[in-house]
Design a protein around this motif. Structure first.
Motif, short mmCIF file in Angstrom:
data_model
loop_
_atom_site.label_atom_id
_atom_site.label_comp_id
_atom_site.label_asym_id
_atom_site.label_seq_id
_atom_site.Cartn_x
_atom_site.Cartn_y
_atom_site.Cartn_z
N GLN A 44 12.32 -11.80 23.56
CA GLN A 44 12.82 -12.93 22.82
C GLN A 44 13.64 -13.89 23.69
N PHE A 45 14.18 -13.39 24.79
CA PHE A 45 14.99 -14.24 25.66
C PHE A 45 14.15 -15.35 26.28
N LEU A 46 12.83 -15.12 26.45
CA LEU A 46 11.96 -16.17 26.98
C LEU A 46 11.85 -17.34 26.01
N VAL A 47 12.09 -17.08 24.74
CA VAL A 47 12.08 -18.13 23.73
C VAL A 47 13.43 -18.82 23.65
N GLU A 48 14.47 -18.03 23.55
CA GLU A 48 15.81 -18.57 23.34
C GLU A 48 16.30 -19.42 24.51
N PHE A 49 15.91 -19.07 25.73
CA PHE A 49 16.36 -19.81 26.90
C PHE A 49 15.31 -20.79 27.42
N ASN A 50 14.35 -21.08 26.59
CA ASN A 50 13.30 -22.03 26.95
C ASN A 50 13.63 -23.39 26.34
N PRO A 51 14.02 -24.38 27.16
CA PRO A 51 14.41 -25.68 26.58
C PRO A 51 13.26 -26.38 25.87
N PHE A 52 12.04 -26.14 26.32
CA PHE A 52 10.90 -26.81 25.70
C PHE A 52 10.62 -26.26 24.31
N TYR A 53 10.93 -25.00 24.10
CA TYR A 53 10.78 -24.44 22.75
C TYR A 53 11.69 -25.17 21.77
N HIS A 54 12.94 -25.37 22.15
CA HIS A 54 13.90 -26.02 21.24
C HIS A 54 13.52 -27.48 21.01
N LEU A 55 13.02 -28.17 22.04
CA LEU A 55 12.60 -29.56 21.87
C LEU A 55 11.41 -29.66 20.92
N ILE A 56 10.45 -28.75 21.08
CA ILE A 56 9.28 -28.74 20.20
C ILE A 56 9.68 -28.35 18.79
N GLU A 57 10.50 -27.32 18.67
CA GLU A 57 10.89 -26.81 17.36
C GLU A 57 11.73 -27.82 16.60
N ALA A 58 12.52 -28.64 17.30
CA ALA A 58 13.33 -29.66 16.64
C ALA A 58 12.47 -30.70 15.94
N VAL A 59 11.26 -30.93 16.45
CA VAL A 59 10.33 -31.86 15.82
C VAL A 59 9.41 -31.14 14.85
N ARG A 60 8.99 -29.93 15.20
CA ARG A 60 7.98 -29.22 14.42
C ARG A 60 8.53 -28.61 13.13
N SER A 61 9.69 -27.97 13.20
CA SER A 61 10.18 -27.24 12.03
C SER A 61 10.43 -28.12 10.80
N PRO A 62 10.89 -29.40 10.95
CA PRO A 62 11.01 -30.22 9.74
C PRO A 62 9.66 -30.60 9.13
N LEU A 63 8.60 -30.64 9.96
CA LEU A 63 7.29 -31.08 9.47
C LEU A 63 6.48 -29.95 8.85
N ILE A 64 6.76 -28.72 9.26
CA ILE A 64 6.02 -27.57 8.78
C ILE A 64 6.78 -26.94 7.62
N PRO A 65 6.09 -26.56 6.53
CA PRO A 65 6.78 -25.92 5.39
C PRO A 65 7.58 -24.70 5.84
N GLY A 66 8.80 -24.59 5.35
CA GLY A 66 9.69 -23.51 5.74
C GLY A 66 11.07 -24.04 6.04
N ASP A 67 11.89 -23.21 6.63
CA ASP A 67 13.26 -23.61 6.94
C ASP A 67 13.29 -24.48 8.19
N VAL A 68 14.13 -25.52 8.15
CA VAL A 68 14.34 -26.37 9.32
C VAL A 68 15.19 -25.62 10.33
N ASN A 69 14.77 -25.61 11.57
CA ASN A 69 15.51 -24.92 12.63
C ASN A 69 16.64 -25.82 13.11
N VAL A 70 17.75 -25.77 12.39
CA VAL A 70 18.90 -26.62 12.71
C VAL A 70 19.48 -26.24 14.07
N ARG A 71 19.41 -24.97 14.41
CA ARG A 71 19.94 -24.51 15.70
C ARG A 71 19.19 -25.17 16.86
#
Length: 261
Positions: free
Chosen positions: A203-230
């Motif tokens: 899981q550390f490969l996800v948490e410390f991956n800056p590109f994951y957070h940049l993608i998730e900041a755009v993707r999570s609001p568009l995909i049904p489910g909880d927005v990844n505010v973190r």
């Protein structure tokens, strides 16, 4: 009027930025001149990629196609923008050497042209999300508006990183090949064709991956489910920190750039 008058320097800087932004658009038009679809070849190419990978990996990973396709599509569109920016950044000044050496141009505007051009390409790719939304309908929610701050953070992050990598790539020519090699590996460890929940052991490969957070900041609001505010908060913090660092680097090395290129 209560508004302060724009100084000549600010006016020139604004007109210059607008000019380089238009040049980015004309660069795309010239590339696809005399083609049937024009820049929308980008959309078609992205649609074929999403369709193939979606069907292929949904079967391998045992995912529901109706939820996997939108997840994959948004991830690929944003990743394409981030990857193109990062890989092109180390050569942004060396490839424009003739302009820097022969014209009184602000180097920030050269980076701005690259950012605008890559962003326009991303918008063309993002058109494919409209038919995907028709074939795989999902609920329209007010939370979708949070994708816009995530996109702004991604733009600011890429602009800042391009300034830093551009200076580093002009000084050290090995930066470009190194970044290209690393981006290939980062694609494999970034949750684009798989879900973070599937990688519990690393899981550390996800948490410390800056590109994951940049993608998730755009993707999570568009995909049904909880927005990844973190991820949205981390993206904002990364973008602002990197922007401040890029200003420091540019102030220190701006006048050395002509000797490096």
């Amino acid at each position: 009027s209560c508004l302060p008058a724009m100084t000549p320097d600010r006016s020139i800087a604004l007109r210059s930025a607008m000019l380089w932004s238009r040049l980015a658009w004309f660069e795309i038009l010239s590339k696809y001149r005399k083609t049937f679809l024009g820049p929308f070849w980008l959309t078609l190419s992205m649609g074929i990629t999403i369709g193939f990978l979606g069907v292929f990996y949904s079967n391998i990973l045992g995912q529901d196609l109706k939820t996997f396709i939108p997840y994959l599509a948004v991830g690929l569109v944003v990743w394409g923008f981030l990857s193109s920016m990062v890989q092109e950044a180390p050569q942004v000044f060396t490839s424009n050497r003739h302009i820097i050496l022969n014209m009184p141009v602000r180097v920030e505007n050269i980076v701005l042209r690259m950012v605008v051009r890559t962003f326009i390409v991303m918008l063309h790719n993002a058109v494919i999300l409209l038919p995907i939304g028709v074939f795989f309908p999902f609920e329209v929610r007010p939370a979708m508006l949070l994708a816009f701050p995530g996109l702004v953070f991604a733009l600011l992050f890429c602009y800042s990183l391009a300034l830093i990598f551009g200076l580093a790539g002009a000084r050290f020519r090995d930066v470009g090949p190194t970044v290209s090699a690393l981006m290939g590996m980062l694609f494999l460890v970034t949750p684009i064709i798989w879900y973070p929940s599937q990688m519990q052991n690393i899981q550390f490969l996800v948490e410390f991956n800056p590109f994951y957070h940049l993608i998730e900041a755009v993707r999570s609001p568009l995909i049904p489910g909880d927005v990844n505010v973190r991820s949205l908060g981390i993206s904002g913090l990364m973008a602002i920190t990197l922007f401040l660092f890029s200003l420091f680097a540019l102030k220190r090395y701006r006048y050395r750039l002509v000797f490096w290129i």
